[in-house]
Design a protein around this motif. Sequence first.
Motif, PDB file in Angstrom:
ATOM      1  N   MET A   1      81.786  30.306  67.331  1.00  0.00           N
ATOM      2  CA  MET A   1      82.808  30.273  68.285  1.00  0.00           C
ATOM      3  C   MET A   1      82.067  30.577  69.709  1.00  0.00           C
ATOM      4  N   ASP A   2      82.781  29.809  70.727  1.00  0.00           N
ATOM      5  CA  ASP A   2      82.366  29.899  72.122  1.00  0.00           C
ATOM      6  C   ASP A   2      83.323  30.169  73.012  1.00  0.00           C
ATOM      7  N   LEU A   3      83.625  31.338  73.547  1.00  0.00           N
ATOM      8  CA  LEU A   3      84.819  31.663  74.576  1.00  0.00           C
ATOM      9  C   LEU A   3      84.285  31.500  76.026  1.00  0.00           C
ATOM     10  N   TYR A   4      82.881  30.951  76.226  1.00  0.00           N
ATOM     11  CA  TYR A   4      82.369  30.916  77.475  1.00  0.00           C
ATOM     12  C   TYR A   4      82.971  29.512  78.185  1.00  0.00           C
TER      13      TYR A   4
ATOM     14  N   PRO B   1      79.487  33.559  53.718  1.00  0.00           N
ATOM     15  CA  PRO B   1      78.705  32.834  52.793  1.00  0.00           C
ATOM     16  C   PRO B   1      77.659  34.113  52.179  1.00  0.00           C
ATOM     17  N   GLU B   2      76.929  33.711  51.444  1.00  0.00           N
ATOM     18  CA  GLU B   2      75.888  34.573  50.960  1.00  0.00           C
ATOM     19  C   GLU B   2      74.559  35.017  52.165  1.00  0.00           C
ATOM     20  N   THR B   3      74.229  33.749  52.883  1.00  0.00           N
ATOM     21  CA  THR B   3      73.253  33.989  53.959  1.00  0.00           C
ATOM     22  C   THR B   3      74.136  33.627  55.185  1.00  0.00           C
ATOM     23  N   VAL B   4      73.958  34.472  56.046  1.00  0.00           N
ATOM     24  CA  VAL B   4      74.577  34.239  57.649  1.00  0.00           C
ATOM     25  C   VAL B   4      73.272  34.392  58.389  1.00  0.00           C
ATOM     26  N   ILE B   5      73.209  33.455  59.428  1.00  0.00           N
ATOM     27  CA  ILE B   5      72.346  33.374  60.585  1.00  0.00           C
ATOM     28  C   ILE B   5      72.938  33.549  61.920  1.00  0.00           C
ATOM     29  N   PHE B   6      72.974  34.535  62.682  1.00  0.00           N
ATOM     30  CA  PHE B   6      73.249  34.350  64.098  1.00  0.00           C
ATOM     31  C   PHE B   6      71.989  33.885  64.790  1.00  0.00           C
ATOM     32  N   HIS B   7      72.313  32.525  65.213  1.00  0.00           N
ATOM     33  CA  HIS B   7      71.355  31.906  66.072  1.00  0.00           C
ATOM     34  C   HIS B   7      71.233  32.393  67.674  1.00  0.00           C
ATOM     35  N   CYS B   8      70.316  32.330  68.097  1.00  0.00           N
ATOM     36  CA  CYS B   8      69.999  33.080  69.550  1.00  0.00           C
ATOM     37  C   CYS B   8      70.828  34.382  69.886  1.00  0.00           C
ATOM     38  N   PHE B   9      70.818  35.220  68.831  1.00  0.00           N
ATOM     39  CA  PHE B   9      71.477  36.608  69.036  1.00  0.00           C
ATOM     40  C   PHE B   9      71.530  37.079  70.466  1.00  0.00           C
ATOM     41  N   SER B  10      72.644  37.181  71.010  1.00  0.00           N
ATOM     42  CA  SER B  10      72.545  37.673  72.401  1.00  0.00           C
ATOM     43  C   SER B  10      73.415  38.798  72.682  1.00  0.00           C
ATOM     44  N   SER B  11      74.117  39.459  71.692  1.00  0.00           N
ATOM     45  CA  SER B  11      74.823  40.625  71.734  1.00  0.00           C
ATOM     46  C   SER B  11      74.229  41.749  72.133  1.00  0.00           C
ATOM     47  N   GLY B  12      74.919  42.965  72.041  1.00  0.00           N
ATOM     48  CA  GLY B  12      74.151  44.351  72.250  1.00  0.00           C
ATOM     49  C   GLY B  12      74.092  44.947  70.855  1.00  0.00           C
TER      50      GLY B  12
ATOM     51  N   ASP C   1      80.135  35.062  73.731  1.00  0.00           N
ATOM     52  CA  ASP C   1      81.361  35.888  74.158  1.00  0.00           C
ATOM     53  C   ASP C   1      82.436  35.873  73.250  1.00  0.00           C
ATOM     54  N   ALA C   2      81.997  35.960  72.070  1.00  0.00           N
ATOM     55  CA  ALA C   2      82.953  36.066  70.900  1.00  0.00           C
ATOM     56  C   ALA C   2      82.690  36.746  69.743  1.00  0.00           C
ATOM     57  N   ASP C   3      82.188  37.872  69.989  1.00  0.00           N
ATOM     58  CA  ASP C   3      81.738  38.813  69.028  1.00  0.00           C
ATOM     59  C   ASP C   3      82.924  39.162  68.028  1.00  0.00           C
TER      60      ASP C   3
ATOM     61  N   CYS D   1      85.974  20.510  76.290  1.00  0.00           N
ATOM     62  CA  CYS D   1      85.721  21.598  75.386  1.00  0.00           C
ATOM     63  C   CYS D   1      86.841  22.058  74.375  1.00  0.00           C
ATOM     64  N   ALA D   2      86.610  22.264  73.169  1.00  0.00           N
ATOM     65  CA  ALA D   2      87.708  22.350  72.237  1.00  0.00           C
ATOM     66  C   ALA D   2      88.219  23.767  72.557  1.00  0.00           C
ATOM     67  N   ASP D   3      89.414  24.016  72.211  1.00  0.00           N
ATOM     68  CA  ASP D   3      90.101  25.370  72.700  1.00  0.00           C
ATOM     69  C   ASP D   3      89.945  26.322  71.354  1.00  0.00           C
ATOM     70  N   PRO D   4      89.997  27.546  71.749  1.00  0.00           N
ATOM     71  CA  PRO D   4      89.704  28.562  70.706  1.00  0.00           C
ATOM     72  C   PRO D   4      90.299  28.350  69.275  1.00  0.00           C
ATOM     73  N   SER D   5      91.464  27.736  69.330  1.00  0.00           N
ATOM     74  CA  SER D   5      92.121  27.570  68.062  1.00  0.00           C
ATOM     75  C   SER D   5      91.745  26.638  66.946  1.00  0.00           C
ATOM     76  N   ALA D   6      91.160  25.393  67.766  1.00  0.00           N
ATOM     77  CA  ALA D   6      90.395  24.472  67.026  1.00  0.00           C
ATOM     78  C   ALA D   6      89.046  24.830  66.729  1.00  0.00           C
TER      79      ALA D   6
END
Length: 278
Positions: free
Chosen positions: A115-118, A171-182, A156-158, A126-131
């Motif tokens: 998800m990208d809400l920026y 899924p069994e394995t999840v990767i948050f690429h470029c983690f930028s949250s707090g 901007d979509a935690d 840019c695709a809307d949030p529902s898409a």
Amino acid sequence: MGNHQKRREPPPPPLPLTPLIDAHTHLDACGAHDAADVRAIMDRAQAAGVLAAVTIADDLDAARWAAEAATWDPRVYAAVALHPTRADTLTDDARSALEQLASTERVVAVGETGMDLYWPGKLDGCADPSAQRESFAWHIDLAKRTGKPLMIHNRDADTEVLDVLRAEGAPETVIFHCFSSGPEMARTCVAAGWVLSLSGTVSFRNARDLREAAALIPPGQLLVETDAPFLTPHPYRGAPNEPYCLPYTVRALAEVVGRPAELLAEQSSDTARRVYGL
């Protein structure tokens, strides 16, 4: 003008640091078109201690290219998906093509999706949030069906990303690429057993929350990446990035977490091999 031009020059080669694996890069956006270009980029990377890289797709053409590029050089692997901002291009034909590509041996992850809400409202087309939610859910299912890691783009979509993961079942394995949250998001992800990949943003002076979060990531859940040609680490921010620049990020991260850069290199490479099945 002179300073601007100088800043845009590629960073100088760093002191080598090995073993490193670039968990997320875009070799096509780095200027690679053919096998010779890919080999040249990876030769520069290997000289800096970066022994492998996962090149990422963000649209269907890039997915086809990434899967093929991973056959050109044994140091290159691929991930395929539609970027959240392009989620509304997930047609039946695109689904079929991505399913076929994701099932190939050299494709080691489904991504980057999420998800990208920026960008909605700022970027034409840019695709809307529902898409984005619909596409994200489909990619989650694809990762489950192929048994490959899910690589998430979260800007901007935690809350929204977590909502979809809970609704669909991660899924069994999840990767948050470029983690930028707090730190709060980091704690949530670590507790869920997910993997967090850090990029050059951890070296940025205004990334206080991210640096606090970085210290919370256990070695077995930490990856490092360039996201090249973007997010070049300080002091070369704004210059073109490439996999050979990864040691700059790892040394900056070492200062943040108070561990030797050599140890971070070994630990993150072990994690990358395990997570991607390299």
